[in-house]
Design an enzyme around this catalytic site. Sequence first.
Site, PDB file in Angstrom:
ATOM      1  N   LYS A   1       0.848  -1.201   0.000  1.00 54.16           N
ATOM      2  CA  LYS A   1       0.000   0.000   0.000  1.00 54.16           C
ATOM      3  C   LYS A   1       0.882   1.250   0.000  1.00 54.16           C
ATOM      4  CE  LYS A   1      -3.913   1.913   2.698  1.00 54.16           C
ATOM      5  NZ  LYS A   1      -4.698   1.751   3.949  1.00 54.16           N
TER       6      LYS A   1
ATOM      7  N   SER B   1      -9.734   1.637   2.968  1.00 50.81           N
ATOM      8  CA  SER B   1      -8.840   2.417   2.149  1.00 50.81           C
ATOM      9  C   SER B   1      -7.792   1.600   1.386  1.00 50.81           C
ATOM     10  CB  SER B   1      -8.119   3.447   3.022  1.00 50.81           C
ATOM     11  OG  SER B   1      -7.255   2.813   3.935  1.00 50.81           O
TER      12      SER B   1
ATOM     13  N   SER C   1      -9.878  -0.791   7.130  1.00 48.56           N
ATOM     14  CA  SER C   1      -9.274  -0.551   5.811  1.00 48.56           C
ATOM     15  C   SER C   1      -8.526  -1.722   5.197  1.00 48.56           C
ATOM     16  CB  SER C   1      -8.331   0.652   5.888  1.00 48.56           C
ATOM     17  OG  SER C   1      -9.073   1.843   5.864  1.00 48.56           O
TER      18      SER C   1
END
Lengths: 478, 485
Positions: free
Chosen positions: B79, B154, B178
Amino acid sequence: MGFEPVIGLEVHAQLLTASKLFCGCPAKFGGEPNTQVCPVCLGMPGTLPVLNAKAVDYAVKMALAVGCKVNEKSVFARKNYFYPDLPKGYQISQYNEPLAVAGHLDIETTAGTKRIGITRIHMEEDAGKLLHDAAGGAGYSFVDLNRAGTPLIEIVTEPDIRSPDEAVAYLKSLREILVYLGICDGNMEEGSFRCDANVSVRPAGAEKFGTRAELKNINSFKFVKDAIAYEIERQIGVNENGGLVKQETRLFDSVKGVTVSMRSKEEAHDYRYFPEPDLPPLIVDAAHVEKLKTTLPELPQAKRERFVSNYGIPAYDAGVLTSSKDLAGYYEEAVKLGAEPKTASNWVMGTVLMLLNEKGIDVKDSPVKPPAVAKIIEMVKAGVVSSTAAKEVFAEMFSTGKAPEEIVKSKGLTQLSNETDIAAMIDAVIKANPDNLAKYKSGKDKLFGFFVGEVMKAAKGKANPAVVNRILKEKLSS
Amino acid sequence: MDLTALTLHELTDKLRKKEVSSVELTNAFLKRISQVEDKVNAYVTISPDEALKAAKDADARLADGVNLTPLTGVPVSVKDIFCTKGVRTTCSSKILENFIPPFDATAVKKLKDAGAVILGKNNMDEFAMGSSTENSAFFPTKNPWALDRVPGGSSGGSAASVAAGECAASIGTDTGGSIRQPASCCGVVGMKPTYGRVSRYGMIAFASSLDQAGPITKDVLDAALMLTAIAGRDPLDATSIDSPVPDYAAGLKGGIKGLRAGIPKEYFIEGMDFEVSSAVSKAIETLKKLGAEIVPVTLPNTEYAVSVYYLVATAEASSNLARFDGVKYGLRQDGGNLIEMYKNTRDAGFGPEVKRRIMLGTYSLSAGYYDAYYKKASQVRTLIGRDFDAAFKKCDVIVTPTAPTAAFKIGEKTQDPLTMYLSDIFTISCNLAGIPGASIPCGFTKDMLPIGLQILGKRLDETTVLKTAFAYEEAAGWSKKRAQL
């Protein structure tokens, strides 16, 4: 109507740890800008603080030295504000739950000893520095983050101080303790010992505090005294003219000797403190506190009292001698080597300090060490050298580092103490001055000094005055 | 054979058997990325040069046969919230669009040390604020199962990259769901470990007391392998837990006979999406068949979780994001004076959701409001933690849906932040309590959208969570399904 000033002080002391409070960067002063930085103290995204255990120990030592209660659990908090010298946009400090509370410091005032309460001691990180008007930077300010993250303790007093002199006495005493503990260099010029003052006035006898102003930029003892004195007069003036003192922050202008408003209460920051989620609560257990207690050196006040009682020197002498740990150690070493305490005190406070100050040398770097001081005192006592000549010898020792015996010999300063020789000189002087002898005998006692002078002249100043006095007195009265 | 469809542990086998080299594998994934990335948009930055270099190193290591880990030579993604030394790290924000960190996040370093090959950096909601990856400042990521739908967020880029075969596995972060919610949306496995289990160093902070990194993978064994690699005490993170890291993969087997699975009534509410509730009910039946004892439990403060979260998380965020001020790195928009420069920079650099949360958090910490908002929320947070303590006296894991619905359409909720916030209604409490939680696939809607099952465990008991997930996965087989692109 008379007014009484009420003063509280906040001192920031930079701790002498090798590394910063939350990262491994060196914490030393100076260095090329931005050379003592890493991702953590630059506030790079994703970086986290890790607490320096040494800094905690130092802070605890200070807390113990001023009789604070060390909280087993204290909590770091974020103080949020924007400024370019604050890389993270917040300062890691302590707020609701500080490291230590409820201490005190006794100061000497003209009215005797006075106890100043210490509200709290907490730990925090320092910010960086902005360089304005630097070369090549027209229209810009430069940011130097070498200092960002260096460890500080903030020491906050109760509003117990009542005069500029008390404030200065408190600060001097506090600074002395920090330096004695070896946890702060106390350098006000470089900012490792900084002070803010909260000042208010109230009608004499009133219980309620007046509205206070916080004074900043008072980084010398003289500025502290001048700024507070000015502010007291200013506030009294406001009151006497029927005005109201405003709660505000004021800056001291040391050139003009006045304080000027910096920001009002309305403009004050809302720091939005909240517990620092990146650091667990700081736990300092009682056993560790006890351990640190055993490492505390003898503090200035205790040392002063001991010097007076053990060495029988006046309190004034003890105060001067203990003004630094190194000076006290210097003195004490000379005494332990056999120097008579008061004589040694006179030497150290007089000749030694004068020469050190003249040359700007720190006592621990003195070219003349305590054994040499003890030696010269011994030589005077033994009559080997006169006390006047001894000062000359000492100055020579100071500039050459030579041993006192060597200097006395090479400069021919050895004192003449041989009684037969001295008696012969006295006889010659008396013989050469029959008129004065007659006057002396008829009661002009003051002429004794004249005869001493003549003998000394004949001896080229090297005769032992005690011996001269004694024999002269005998001969003149015979 | 399509190597990119395989799991991490299948690829490990092939690498060890020398059926494929890490360089070949890396090229295969890079090719897959070039084929499908136009549709999925899972990456903000692809780093083929660094990846191929790492692959060569891994091949040398595999050839020597020493110091091998299950990750050695396996291509993964990260990420874009994790700092990567020398590789741009944006947090999907304009303010960091050109930020190149001089250091690796600890989780990234651990992946590299294990020999993993990092293909690139995954898209996300800006600063991890969002549940759909639509808050990326650059572009939205698409759900590989239905390209008109969101991948969740997210960590949507991470979940989508795994589901689309654009990497073997990924790591994301989870502040209020997330990792788990996008895993649920994308039909993959996602695990948020106990707070402090994985170092946060180098992970760009959103809400420091809630953020936690964890794996997003194709199956449970992969999740266990990834977690074993990244977990552990880190001297650079004072909140990381000093407790030995078990071999999570070794703990998967043995079944769940006698395991007590708690079902909190607060998570099964009127008006819940029918397809989700029926898939979760079936999953609970499966657990029962596997020998688990189903225990009703109660988490009475659940209804406050979203409110508490949006006070605590935004408060911390408002402070964490103060460092993005245009002074030291990242975007700077000049102004006539310092304050103008700050305002211009932050106005241009942050997207609307980030600004909204900074304002919310600033407000809740402000003088006069702190007690009513931040402080009260912190107190209720303690109560939510106690709910779990009490529940875990009666059960070993807690089983719930991961999200109230399957993946929603792109643009469907962007105009209504509050509805968007409710996407995390089932995942938020886990972060507030600091306990571990996983999401694993438990079926599909009639439109072939994945549904996720959430399994929550006791503090530091990732092993039981993973073991339960593994038993369910073996029995149900959903993890074998791959999105067709």
